[in-house]
Design an enzyme around this catalytic site. Structure first.
Site, PDB file in Angstrom:
ATOM      1  N   CYS A 131       9.763 -21.481  21.492  1.00 40.67           N
ATOM      2  CA  CYS A 131      10.230 -22.770  20.878  1.00 40.67           C
ATOM      3  C   CYS A 131      10.093 -23.774  21.329  1.00 40.67           C
ATOM      4  O   CYS A 131      11.122 -24.466  21.591  1.00 40.67           O
ATOM      5  CB  CYS A 131      11.502 -22.089  20.102  1.00 40.67           C
ATOM      6  N   GLU A 132       8.994 -24.327  21.959  1.00 36.61           N
ATOM      7  CA  GLU A 132       8.622 -25.382  22.535  1.00 36.61           C
ATOM      8  C   GLU A 132       7.157 -25.760  22.177  1.00 36.61           C
ATOM      9  O   GLU A 132       6.155 -24.874  22.193  1.00 36.61           O
ATOM     10  CB  GLU A 132       8.649 -25.208  24.119  1.00 36.61           C
TER      11      GLU A 132
ATOM     12  N   GLY B 185      -0.587 -16.340  49.699  1.00 34.99           N
ATOM     13  CA  GLY B 185      -0.080 -15.447  48.809  1.00 34.99           C
ATOM     14  C   GLY B 185      -1.058 -15.280  47.481  1.00 34.99           C
ATOM     15  O   GLY B 185      -1.538 -14.380  47.255  1.00 34.99           O
TER      16      GLY B 185
END
Ligand code: LLP
Length: 428
Positions: free
Chosen positions: A357-358, A289
């Site tokens: 918002c972290e 992948g």
């Protein structure tokens, strides 16, 4: 394998990929923007197909579509003669709508639903079976649909590959697959049945693996399993699927092995072992992948302001972050960054912070870049794998567009989401 796309060109005031200017792409399509280089994907596919055509022509490559999938990507892969490994009804549905040959599709999953199995069995897709309950479901569904389901068993080879805990899969406590002895009664049940065909065994030892030794161990362990199956049932397995997981270079510090060496080494080992035992060589299947698509992709961001941190660094804010690239937060992954059109050669130390918002929404810590002014563009390399496919709408973020660049032409692969898309499924 390079960190950057093979068509990467840098001038004093721009970066080109696939002959397209990143500044122009950002202007035309907005940011954050995923850009995929067709030539790099093609070259990565050909690394696998060329070496195997020469040294082990009975092979099949199934691109691990979880790394990044849409109809455009699937068609590009199909053109290279490559199939797909899918792990959900959604991935299966997408590849069935593409030009990928259904005979080259492998359907994985430790808890496939009845609907997913029905879709796969109705389309004669190869099933990579994870547990005995799944065999019972397959028997019922295949009998009802009057089909013969093609099944290979996923086995835990008991190999510890040195990679991040979350992306390790070959060890004995992995949630994926069988212990080898548990598949023997199931082979007996399927062999000669009306509803099922046993087509081989599969193992995948993990992802972003740099050490080649576990891969060679894998081949000899799997050949040992093939021996047991032969001595118990007189069956030479038609297919041996060795999974993917080949590590790639995200930063200059990464010591990634050469894919050609691993594939050639595994194919040679398999040939020697089978020939030595005078058993036929099975079809050799790989499921790469990341090594097909990661370095074909870059993400362009627009910078906002910067803000000093007490240790002399600065936060540099960008208009994306953890929702378009959760990998640094999930796996402490590191990437390589550039400024697309730097306005100065003076440098600064930055922590690249997203807009979510972290507090943990950080894409890189303590990297040196030319001083960045608001509205300048930042590019991150190696974002082709597991970025869009793991992106979220956190904070009701609109997922970015994805562009394919090829010979100076840019085409839209996926549209940018809009606020209308964000509320589309709000039902009340
Ligand atoms: N085959 C199987 C059965 C797999 O589970 C995987 C990946 C692959 C092939 C392809 O592995 P690759 O060649 O791409 O390394 N989200 C993580 C990676 C999870 C990989 C899961 N399985 C990341 O962002 O690093």
């Amino acid at each position: 394998m390079n960190i950057r796309p093979i068509t990467f060109r840098k001038s004093a005031d721009d970066i080109l990929i696939g002959g397209c200017s990143l500044t122009d792409l950002a202007k035309e399509y907005g940011t954050p923007l995923y850009v995929l280089d067709a030539a790099t994907i093609q070259q990565n596919c050909q690394i696998f197909t060329k070496i195997l055509t020469e040294h082990y022509p009975n092979f099949s490559i199934a691109y691990a579509s979880k790394a990044g999938l849409n109809i455009g990507i699937a068609n590009l892969i199909a053109f290279e003669g490559i199939g797909a490994d899918v792990v959900s009804g959604g991935e299966l549905y997408t590849v069935l709508k593409s030009q990928i040959d259904p005979k080259k599709i492998y359907f994985h999953g430790n808890n496939k639903s009845i609907e997913e199995l029905e879709l796969a069995i109705a389309n004669h897709i190869r099933l990579v079976v994870d547990n005995a309950y799944e065999v019972a479901l397959i028997e019922t569904i295949a009998t009802r649909l009057n089909k013969k389901a093609k099944m290979m068993f996923r086995i835990k080879p008991g190999i510890e590959a040195h990679t991040h805990e979350y992306i390790k899969t070959g060890h004995i406590d992995s949630k994926f697959g069988f212990e080898f002895n548990d598949i023997l009664p199931l082979i007996k049940k399927i062999h000669g049945s009306e509803w099922g065909e046993f087509i081989g065994i599969h193992a995948h030892i993990g992802s972003q693996i740099f050490d080649m030794n576990p891969y060679y161990d894998l081949v000899s362990i799997l050949v040992g399993f093939m021996d047991t199956i032969y001595s118990e049932f007189g069956i030479d397995i038609p297919e041996l699927n060795c999974g993917g997981g080949f590590g790639i270079k995200y930063t200059e510090n990464d010591q990634a092995p050469d894919i050609t060496d691993i594939i050639l080494g595994m194919a040679t080992e398999l040939k020697l072992l089978c020939d030595g035992k005078k058993r036929p060589r099975p079809k050799l299947v790989f499921e790469p992948g990341r090594s097909i698509i990661a370095n074909a992709g870059v993400t362009i961001y627009t910078a906002g302001t910067s803000k000093p941190i007490s240790d002399g660094q600065q936060y540099l804010f960008i208009d994306g972050g953890m929702a378009d690239n959760p990998r640094p937060m999930m796996y402490q992954s590191e990437y390589t960054f550039d400024v697309v059109s730097p306005s100065t050669t003076d440098q600064a130390r930055y922590t690249i912070a997203g807009k979510f918002c972290e507090s943990g929404d950080i894409l890189a810590k303590n990297i040196v870049l030319p001083i960045v002014k608001p509205s300048e563009h930042i590019v991150v390399y190696g974002t082709g794998a597991y970025n869009y496919s793991m992106a979220s709408n956190y904070n009701r973020f609109c997922k970015p567009a994805m562009i394919l660049v090829n010979n100076n032409v840019a085409s839209l692969l996926i549209k940018r989401e809009t606020y209308e898309d964000i509320i589309r499924y709000d039902a009340l």
